[in-house]
Design an enzyme around this catalytic site. Structure first.
Site, PDB file in Angstrom:
ATOM      1  N   ASN A  66      53.806  66.707  15.943  1.00  0.00           N
ATOM      2  CA  ASN A  66      54.725  65.821  16.667  1.00  0.00           C
ATOM      3  C   ASN A  66      54.108  64.522  17.151  1.00  0.00           C
ATOM      4  O   ASN A  66      54.838  63.612  17.536  1.00  0.00           O
ATOM      5  CB  ASN A  66      55.346  66.565  17.851  1.00  0.00           C
ATOM      6  CG  ASN A  66      56.252  67.688  17.406  1.00  0.00           C
ATOM      7  OD1 ASN A  66      56.523  67.874  16.226  1.00  0.00           O
ATOM      8  ND2 ASN A  66      56.722  68.460  18.350  1.00  0.00           N
ATOM      9  N   ASP A  91      55.673  68.052   4.880  1.00  0.00           N
ATOM     10  CA  ASP A  91      56.576  69.136   4.484  1.00  0.00           C
ATOM     11  C   ASP A  91      58.025  68.701   4.677  1.00  0.00           C
ATOM     12  O   ASP A  91      58.316  67.862   5.520  1.00  0.00           O
ATOM     13  CB  ASP A  91      56.301  70.390   5.317  1.00  0.00           C
ATOM     14  CG  ASP A  91      56.519  70.170   6.807  1.00  0.00           C
ATOM     15  OD1 ASP A  91      57.485  70.714   7.348  1.00  0.00           O
ATOM     16  OD2 ASP A  91      55.714  69.446   7.430  1.00  0.00           O
ATOM     17  N   ASN A 112      59.756  65.629  13.001  1.00  0.00           N
ATOM     18  CA  ASN A 112      59.179  65.073  14.230  1.00  0.00           C
ATOM     19  C   ASN A 112      57.893  64.281  13.994  1.00  0.00           C
ATOM     20  O   ASN A 112      57.636  63.300  14.687  1.00  0.00           O
ATOM     21  CB  ASN A 112      58.942  66.177  15.262  1.00  0.00           C
ATOM     22  CG  ASN A 112      60.240  66.689  15.836  1.00  0.00           C
ATOM     23  OD1 ASN A 112      61.235  65.976  15.890  1.00  0.00           O
ATOM     24  ND2 ASN A 112      60.246  67.940  16.251  1.00  0.00           N
TER      25      ASN A 112
END
Length: 189
Positions: A66, A91, A112
């Site tokens: 993140n 991913d 994120n």
């Protein structure tokens, strides 16, 4: 110089998770080119790759997914590079397992790590998305991306990582158009 940044989470507990396929592509490139001189700087593990006229940095942020933008921003600022000099390997649960999608720019698509990079750099960087498949209806997304691949998926995952490393090398050496030939599923229909 160009930068290849894999998104993932640091530490052995995350090494084989779906979220860490970006790190695994960076590791595959390092393995192929016998690169082992990793250093820790810019909140990342960094290795320099030199080959003839080619010079690139392989980067694995240590900030967890993140906050991937912290390392991306620091590396680009230090080397006075533009976002266009960056390829992020990430991913993607919205792509079927094994599918690659390379784009010169675009949105975070709900990821994120990409959201954090975009907040710091904008959307003008390349991204190579690796399909890890969607979670089953009864599985929460966070559990899916932090989970390991099933035994029956592992062969396809290894093939996808190899193909993604080929794609990243093509991006470095031959540019976006050549690298985009790697887009699509592992085995076209």
């Amino acid at each position: 110089m160009r930068v290849l940044l894999g998104i993932g989470n640091p530490g052995p507990d995350y090494a084989r998770t779906r979220h860490n396929v970006g790190f695994r592509v960076i590791d595959e490139l390092a393995r192929r080119h016998d690169l082992s001189s990793w250093t820790r700087k810019w909140q990342a593990d960094v290795c320099e790759w030199r080959s003839n006229e080619l010079r690139a940095l392989l980067v694995k942020p240590r900030t967890f997914v993140n906050l991937s933008g912290e390392a991306a921003q620091a590396v680009l600022a230090f080397h006075k590079l533009l976002p266009a000099d960056l390829l992020v390997v990430v991913d993607d649960i919205h792509l079927p397992l094994g599918t690659l999608r390379l784009r010169a720019s675009g949105s975070a698509g709900g990821h994120n790590g990409l959201k954090d990079i975009e907040a710091r750099l904008g959307q003008g960087y390349s991204r190579l998305r690796l399909g890890v498949g969607a979670p089953a209806p009864e599985v929460e997304q966070i559990g899916h991306v932090l989970g390991e691949f099933a035994t029956g998926e592992r062969e396809a995952v290894e093939a996808m990582i190899s193909k993604a490393a080929d794609c990243a090398q093509a991006w470095l050496r031959d540019g976006m158009t050549a690298a985009c030939t790697y887009n699509g599923p592992l085995h076209p229909p």
